[in-house]
Design a protein around this motif. Structure first.
Motif, short mmCIF file in Angstrom:
data_model
loop_
_atom_site.label_atom_id
_atom_site.label_comp_id
_atom_site.label_asym_id
_atom_site.label_seq_id
_atom_site.Cartn_x
_atom_site.Cartn_y
_atom_site.Cartn_z
N LEU A 188 0.88 -1.18 0.00
CA LEU A 188 0.00 0.00 0.00
C LEU A 188 0.92 1.23 0.00
CD1 LEU A 188 -3.05 0.76 0.52
CD2 LEU A 188 -2.47 0.91 2.94
N ALA A 189 0.68 2.19 -0.90
CA ALA A 189 1.53 3.38 -0.90
C ALA A 189 0.77 4.58 -1.42
CB ALA A 189 2.78 3.13 -1.74
N ASP A 190 1.12 5.76 -0.90
CA ASP A 190 0.55 7.00 -1.42
C ASP A 190 1.50 7.63 -2.42
OD1 ASP A 190 -1.83 7.04 0.29
OD2 ASP A 190 -0.36 7.22 1.91
N VAL A 191 2.77 7.40 -2.21
CA VAL A 191 3.80 7.95 -3.09
C VAL A 191 4.71 6.82 -3.50
CG1 VAL A 191 5.74 9.56 -3.22
CG2 VAL A 191 3.73 10.16 -1.85
N GLU A 192 4.97 6.70 -4.79
CA GLU A 192 5.88 5.64 -5.24
C GLU A 192 7.23 6.22 -5.58
OE1 GLU A 192 4.40 3.18 -8.36
OE2 GLU A 192 2.75 2.39 -7.13
N THR A 193 8.27 5.47 -5.30
CA THR A 193 9.62 5.97 -5.56
C THR A 193 10.42 5.08 -6.49
OG1 THR A 193 10.43 4.85 -3.60
CG2 THR A 193 9.79 7.14 -3.32
N GLY A 194 9.87 3.96 -6.91
CA GLY A 194 10.60 3.10 -7.85
C GLY A 194 10.16 1.66 -7.73
N LYS A 195 10.76 0.85 -8.58
CA LYS A 195 10.41 -0.57 -8.60
C LYS A 195 11.62 -1.39 -8.14
CE LYS A 195 6.26 -0.27 -10.53
NZ LYS A 195 5.08 -0.59 -9.72
N GLY A 196 11.35 -2.46 -7.41
CA GLY A 196 12.45 -3.30 -6.92
C GLY A 196 12.58 -4.57 -7.72
N THR A 197 13.55 -5.35 -7.36
CA THR A 197 13.72 -6.65 -8.02
C THR A 197 13.24 -7.73 -7.07
OG1 THR A 197 15.99 -6.15 -7.45
CG2 THR A 197 15.53 -6.62 -9.76
N PRO A 198 12.33 -8.61 -7.55
CA PRO A 198 11.83 -9.65 -6.65
C PRO A 198 12.95 -10.61 -6.24
CG PRO A 198 10.65 -9.61 -8.76
CD PRO A 198 11.82 -8.72 -8.91
N VAL A 199 12.87 -11.08 -5.01
CA VAL A 199 13.82 -12.09 -4.54
C VAL A 199 13.24 -13.45 -4.90
CG1 VAL A 199 14.91 -13.09 -2.49
CG2 VAL A 199 14.73 -10.62 -2.74
N ALA A 200 14.10 -14.31 -5.42
CA ALA A 200 13.62 -15.52 -6.07
C ALA A 200 13.11 -16.60 -5.13
CB ALA A 200 14.73 -16.09 -6.94
N ALA A 201 13.57 -16.65 -3.89
CA ALA A 201 13.35 -17.84 -3.08
C ALA A 201 12.10 -17.81 -2.20
CB ALA A 201 14.58 -18.11 -2.23
N ALA A 202 11.06 -17.02 -2.58
CA ALA A 202 9.87 -16.89 -1.73
C ALA A 202 9.18 -18.23 -1.49
CB ALA A 202 8.89 -15.89 -2.33
N ASP A 203 9.32 -19.17 -2.44
CA ASP A 203 8.66 -20.47 -2.26
C ASP A 203 9.33 -21.29 -1.16
OD1 ASP A 203 10.84 -20.39 -3.98
OD2 ASP A 203 10.35 -22.35 -4.84
N LYS A 204 10.53 -20.89 -0.76
CA LYS A 204 11.23 -21.63 0.31
C LYS A 204 10.95 -21.04 1.70
CE LYS A 204 15.08 -23.57 -2.26
NZ LYS A 204 15.23 -22.86 -3.53
N GLU A 205 9.99 -20.13 1.76
CA GLU A 205 9.74 -19.36 2.98
C GLU A 205 9.63 -20.22 4.24
OE1 GLU A 205 6.23 -16.98 2.61
OE2 GLU A 205 6.61 -15.89 4.47
N TYR A 206 8.88 -21.34 4.14
CA TYR A 206 8.62 -22.11 5.36
C TYR A 206 9.49 -23.35 5.49
CZ TYR A 206 4.56 -19.06 5.71
OH TYR A 206 3.75 -17.95 5.81
N GLU A 207 10.49 -23.48 4.63
CA GLU A 207 11.32 -24.69 4.67
C GLU A 207 12.03 -24.92 6.00
OE1 GLU A 207 13.99 -25.26 1.39
OE2 GLU A 207 12.32 -25.67 0.01
N PRO A 208 12.73 -23.90 6.53
CA PRO A 208 13.42 -24.14 7.81
C PRO A 208 12.45 -24.48 8.94
CG PRO A 208 14.17 -22.10 6.80
CD PRO A 208 12.97 -22.54 6.03
N VAL A 209 11.27 -23.86 8.93
CA VAL A 209 10.29 -24.14 9.97
C VAL A 209 9.75 -25.55 9.81
CG1 VAL A 209 8.09 -23.45 10.98
CG2 VAL A 209 9.64 -21.74 10.12
#
Lengths: 348, 340
Positions: A188-209
């Motif tokens: 959610l934003a009122d003012v945008e300042t740029g676009k980022g690069t997605p981090v690839a490993a989001a599918d591994k989020e719960y692996e260590p848990v």
């Protein structure tokens, strides 16, 4: 005492300063919470800006660590409290601007959902985020030596110590929570300042848990006991957490005193357990609690488990939409309840 | 004063041997940090280190210590014991800033108006072997701004200075001289003294941070209500890491912990950063917000302690500067105060 980071061209930072200056000059906000360069190398620190000319000290780089939503809540709740003692005709609205990465915007959404302040009281300066540097990984890079100078040039971090220079790719120094983050853009934003690069490993989020969950209960408890034994109850984790905003924390109550103040292991465990249980469906995995812990307690392991439970049991992800009700704030007849009646059987 | 030259390779062994005879606290590696802790018998301490993350004060003024014990009986409360008696202790490897912190703590705990028996007992049984900073370990060190020096012996019973190929050991006090036999070594001559003078001058000049600590006092005297205090604290998380790691912070809170019929009265570290600090029984707190608490922290160190004891309650170790999670930098804060 010069700190800061020599960065290559930083268009987001440039845009951020322009937008902050404009918001302050146009009196759209009373204060902007952002980051400025710290006094130590490779650090950034929260700052509060009230005049347009101060906007040039704002920085945005991978040393910007903490979730600033905490300060938005601080400022607005203090303001609301102060307004209670003001005559109706003298009441004044306060608007807070905040530099917000993905996780920060999720915390703001939680605040808004929990009716802590109005949407019109906060102006969100969204920033794209590729993750922040973990201070312990940085210290390890320096081999335990004091970092005398440091710089981030593109994707490489260089530190200068009394025993010479060391360098590492930025990706290797990012906090664990950033390595599997799927919120590189503000939600959610009122003012945008740029676009980022997605981090690839989001599918591994719960692996260590997942791996931790599968350990025998004795091993999990032993790990909990060992980590909690490090805790000195400075309460930095609680105080930095945007979701921990009780006006008086149970741990600070003295009548009755729920938690004794001596060095008793069970008091520390109780404090941490109680705090964590309040985080179900409310933790955005910003990593701030882990980042500020002076003793290196692995709080994230347990918080991530609760986050996973909220996801598995209620299909909930904290702070991703203003509409979706929080699991602790709602009841459905279809809510899963096996974990209540058969706590050992469900693995939860 | 007896001065000896000690072989470099023998020092850790000397301390390890002492660890079998008395309690020895020394710098030790613990995961990724160096901590000041009690050695096991014959454990060898670090001799090459920057400084310990924690201050040595815990062994004179523990984070939690029992003052007395009691039992509830049908006839009322019955005393069931007092504080544990201190044991003969050696502090090895304190940096001069930390050695000096004991002098500053003495001013409070062992003074005309108030004698703290718990502290005094432990202090009397402790011998301090300090290690001079031939090269100040951190760029955040500012001992010279607050009355210390990287090669000073204030607060130490023995001071060790690394001369390169061996240590110069200066046995400053009678307590220190009791260690002569254990340390051994050969008598130091004029040459060693000359070498130390050179090292001392060089070490002082290498201190990278200067803080106008003495100039702060007259400003603080008249700036209690300054708007400066309203914004200073804003980013502070109120975590107390600064006060827990500080070698001179000494505020405490006394609490009774009772289980069934057995009670103990314990003294715990308090922190001016905590919301419960100075909270009164009525529920009222004269320092209700972080603003008043931060003002207290600065005033206590740089104004009240000077008023009471003519000393700044800061030794310039820089621990709070390095450990603060939001970079509240006391060097900058003091510099900003002087500009008010």
């Amino acid at each position: 005492m010069s700190g800061g980071t020599a960065t290559v061209e930083n268009p987001v930072e440039k845009k951020l300063r322009e937008e902050a200056k404009r918001l302050l000059a146009d009196k759209k906000v009373d204060v902007i919470v952002g980051y400025e360069a710290g006094t130590l190398p490779l650090t950034a620190t929260p700052c509060f800006i009230t005049a347009p000319e101060e906007a040039d000290k704002l920085v945005w780089n991978p040393c910007c660590t903490q979730n600033l939503a905490k300060f938005v809540h601080d400022l607005l709740s203090q303001h609301h409290e102060a307004q209670k003692r003001v005559k109706p005709e003298a009441k004044r609205k306060k608007t807070v601007g905040v530099v917000a990465r993905g996780c920060t915007t999720r915390s703001l959404i939680i605040h808004l959902q929990e009716k802590q302040y109005g949407r019109d009281e906060v102006v969100i300066l969204g920033v794209p985020c590729g993750g922040y540097v973990d201070n312990r990984k940085l210290a390890a890079l320096a081999g335990g030596e004091e970092i005398r100078e440091g710089a981030i040039d593109g994707s490489e971090v260089v530190v200068k110590t009394a025993k010479g220079n060391r360098k590492a790719p930025l990706g290797e120094l990012l906090a664990d929570c950033c390595l599997t983050c799927r919120f590189n853009e503000p939600v959610l934003a009122d003012v945008e300042t740029g676009k980022g690069t997605p981090v690839a490993a989001a599918d591994k989020e719960y692996e260590p848990v997942g791996a931790f969950e599968n350990l025998p209960a004795e091993e999990r408890w032993a790990y909990f006991e060992r980590e909690m034994a490090k805790c000195i109850r400075c309460t930095a984790c609680r105080n930095v957490c945007p979701s921990c905003y009780c006006r008086i924390c149970f741990a600070d109550q003295s009548q009755p005193r729920w938690v004794d103040i001596g060095e008793n292991a069970s008091d520390t465990q109780l404090f941490q357990l109680m705090r964590m249980y309040h985080m179900v469906g409310r933790c955005v995995d910003c990593g701030s609690c882990t980042a500020v812990c002076p003793m290196g307690v692995d709080l994230r392991k347990f918080l991530k488990k609760l986050d996973k439970d909220a996801r598995d049991l209620f299909g909930h992800r904290a702070g991703v939409s203003l509409e979706e009700p929080a699991p602790l704030g709602t009841y459905k007849e279809t809510d899963k309840e096996e974990f209540i009646f058969n706590p050992g059987g469900g693995g939860h | 004063m007896e001065k000896r030259l000690i072989k470099k390779e023998s020092l850790a062994g000397v301390i390890a041997e002492l660890a079998g005879k008395m309690r020895v606290c020394a710098p030790m590696q613990a995961e990724d940090q160096v901590l000041f802790r009690v050695l096991e018998p014959s454990e060898r301490p670090l001799v090459d280190f920057a400084n310990t993350k924690n201050a040595p004060k815990n062994f004179l003024f523990p984070r939690t210590e029992t003052l007395l014990k009691y039992t509830r009986t049908p006839k009322g409360m019955v005393a069931a014991g007092g504080a544990e008696e201190g044991m003969k202790t050696l502090f090895f490897g304190c940096r001069p800033c930390d050695a000096r912190s004991f002098k500053l703590l003495d001013m409070l705990f062992d003074q005309e108006k108030y004698q703290d028996p718990y502290y005094i007992d432990k202090r009397a049984k402790t011998t301090v072997v300090a290690m001079a900073c031939v090269h100040p370990p951190y760029t955040t060190c500012f001992c010279t701004s607050v009355g210390g020096n990287p090669t000073d012996s204030e607060g130490a019973d023995v001071l060790l200075t690394d001369l390169g190929d061996q240590y110069l050991a200066e046995f400053i006090t009678p307590k220190g001289e009791e260690l002569l036999a254990a340390f051994g070594g050969t008598p130091a001559g004029v040459e060693a003294e000359k070498a130390k003078e050179g090292i001392a001058a060089q070490a002082s000049s290498e201190i990278a941070s200067t803080v106008p600590a003495r100039e702060a006092k007259p400003v603080l005297d008249v700036r209690f209500e300054d708007p400066f205090w309203s914004t200073l604290h804003q980013k502070c998380l109120a975590c107390g890491t600064c006060t827990y790691l500080c070698p001179t912070c000494h505020c405490f809170d006394i609490s009774d912990e009772v289980k069934r019929n057995d009670g103990i009265r314990i003294r715990n570290w308090d922190s001016c950063m905590f919301p419960l600090f100075t909270k009164e029984t009525s529920g009222h707190n004269p320092r209700p917000s972080q603003k008043e608490r931060w003002r207290q922290r600065v005033m206590h160190k740089f104004r009240y302690y000077v008023d009471n004891f003519n000393a700044i309650a800061c030794v310039g170790c820089g621990r709070c500067v390095m450990a603060c999670p939001v970079n509240m930098d006391i060097r900058k804060i003091v510099a900003d105060i002087v500009k008010l």
